[in-house]
Design a protein around this motif. Structure first.
Motif, short mmCIF file in Angstrom:
data_model
loop_
_atom_site.label_atom_id
_atom_site.label_comp_id
_atom_site.label_asym_id
_atom_site.label_seq_id
_atom_site.Cartn_x
_atom_site.Cartn_y
_atom_site.Cartn_z
N SER A 7 -13.98 -41.19 -58.82
CA SER A 7 -14.33 -40.12 -59.75
C SER A 7 -13.88 -40.52 -61.15
O SER A 7 -12.87 -41.20 -61.32
N GLU A 9 -12.69 -39.07 -64.76
CA GLU A 9 -12.12 -37.86 -65.34
C GLU A 9 -11.61 -38.16 -66.75
O GLU A 9 -11.08 -39.25 -67.01
N ASN A 14 -2.67 -33.17 -67.51
CA ASN A 14 -2.54 -33.11 -66.05
C ASN A 14 -2.59 -34.48 -65.38
O ASN A 14 -2.08 -34.63 -64.27
N ASN A 15 -3.25 -35.43 -65.99
CA ASN A 15 -3.40 -36.75 -65.35
C ASN A 15 -3.01 -37.89 -66.30
O ASN A 15 -3.44 -39.03 -66.09
N PHE A 75 -10.66 -42.75 -60.83
CA PHE A 75 -9.67 -42.42 -59.81
C PHE A 75 -10.24 -42.62 -58.41
O PHE A 75 -11.36 -42.20 -58.11
N LYS A 77 -9.21 -41.22 -55.14
CA LYS A 77 -8.36 -40.08 -54.76
C LYS A 77 -7.49 -39.74 -55.97
O LYS A 77 -8.00 -39.44 -57.01
N GLU A 78 -6.19 -39.82 -55.85
CA GLU A 78 -5.30 -39.47 -56.97
C GLU A 78 -4.89 -40.69 -57.80
O GLU A 78 -4.26 -40.55 -58.83
N LYS A 79 -5.23 -41.88 -57.33
CA LYS A 79 -4.76 -43.12 -57.94
C LYS A 79 -5.71 -43.58 -59.05
O LYS A 79 -6.91 -43.75 -58.81
N CYS A 80 -5.16 -43.83 -60.24
CA CYS A 80 -5.97 -44.37 -61.34
C CYS A 80 -6.22 -45.85 -61.08
O CYS A 80 -5.28 -46.63 -60.89
#
Length: 177
Positions: A7, A9, A14-15, A75, A77-80
């Motif tokens: 994804s 973003e 927040n990130n 990303f 999942k949550e990992k850049c």
């Protein structure tokens, strides 16, 4: 990694840890030689085994980035796994100041996906194109920009004149919408 699971973003508070994505080595396997003949840019590749290079890590600050433009992260999942930093320019180009993808995720069109999203944001903000710079010995980056549709718009052979990288040149790329 499945490309559809990546994804893109916009980087926000927040990130913002995504801004810490480290630089990793990239192959130095040749050079793009650029010349201007009869008012037209031409290029050719000179292949050579030169090893690898790693750019120094940056210390990005979200507030400073947002004052000039924006950043996008890719990303898994949550990992850049990818990062692109953009600056709005006076000439109606959105300047891509940094583009990187974690080594384990390269060659999966993540950089293209980052640029695709940036193009849409640039158009929404009435920018007329993208621009960036690549070192002539970063053949992978030069190939990527040309494949993506950028055109060569300039060459600077003096940037590295007085430092250890003497002999390198910067190639300026433009993508008009």
């Amino acid at each position: 990694m499945n490309f559809s699971m990546i994804s893109i973003e916009k980087i926000t508070k927040n990130n913002q840890t995504a801004l810490e994505l480290p630089n990793e080595p990239f192959a130095l396997n040749g050079r793009l030689v650029v010349s201007r003949v009869n008012g037209k840019w031409q290029h050719q590749e000179i292949l050579a085994e030169n090893g690898t290079q790693t750019f120094p890590n940056e210390d990005y600050n979200l507030v400073a980035i947002e004052q000039k433009g924006f950043a996008l992260g890719a990303f898994a999942k949550e990992k850049c796994v990818g990062l692109a930093i953009f600056e709005n320019r006076w000439n109606h180009y959105l300047y891509l100041s940094d583009l990187k993808v974690a080594a384990a995720y390269r060659r999966q069109k993540i950089a293209s996906k980052l640029l695709d999203n940036a193009v849409e944001l640039a158009k929404e903000n009435e920018m007329q194109g993208l621009m960036t710079v690549a070192q002539d010995n970063n053949l992978g980056a030069n190939r990527f920009y040309l494949r993506y549709g950028f055109e060569i718009g300039g060459l600077n052979t003096k940037n590295y004149q007085f430092i250890s990288q003497k002999g390198k040149a910067d190639i300026y790329y433009y993508l008009d919408f």
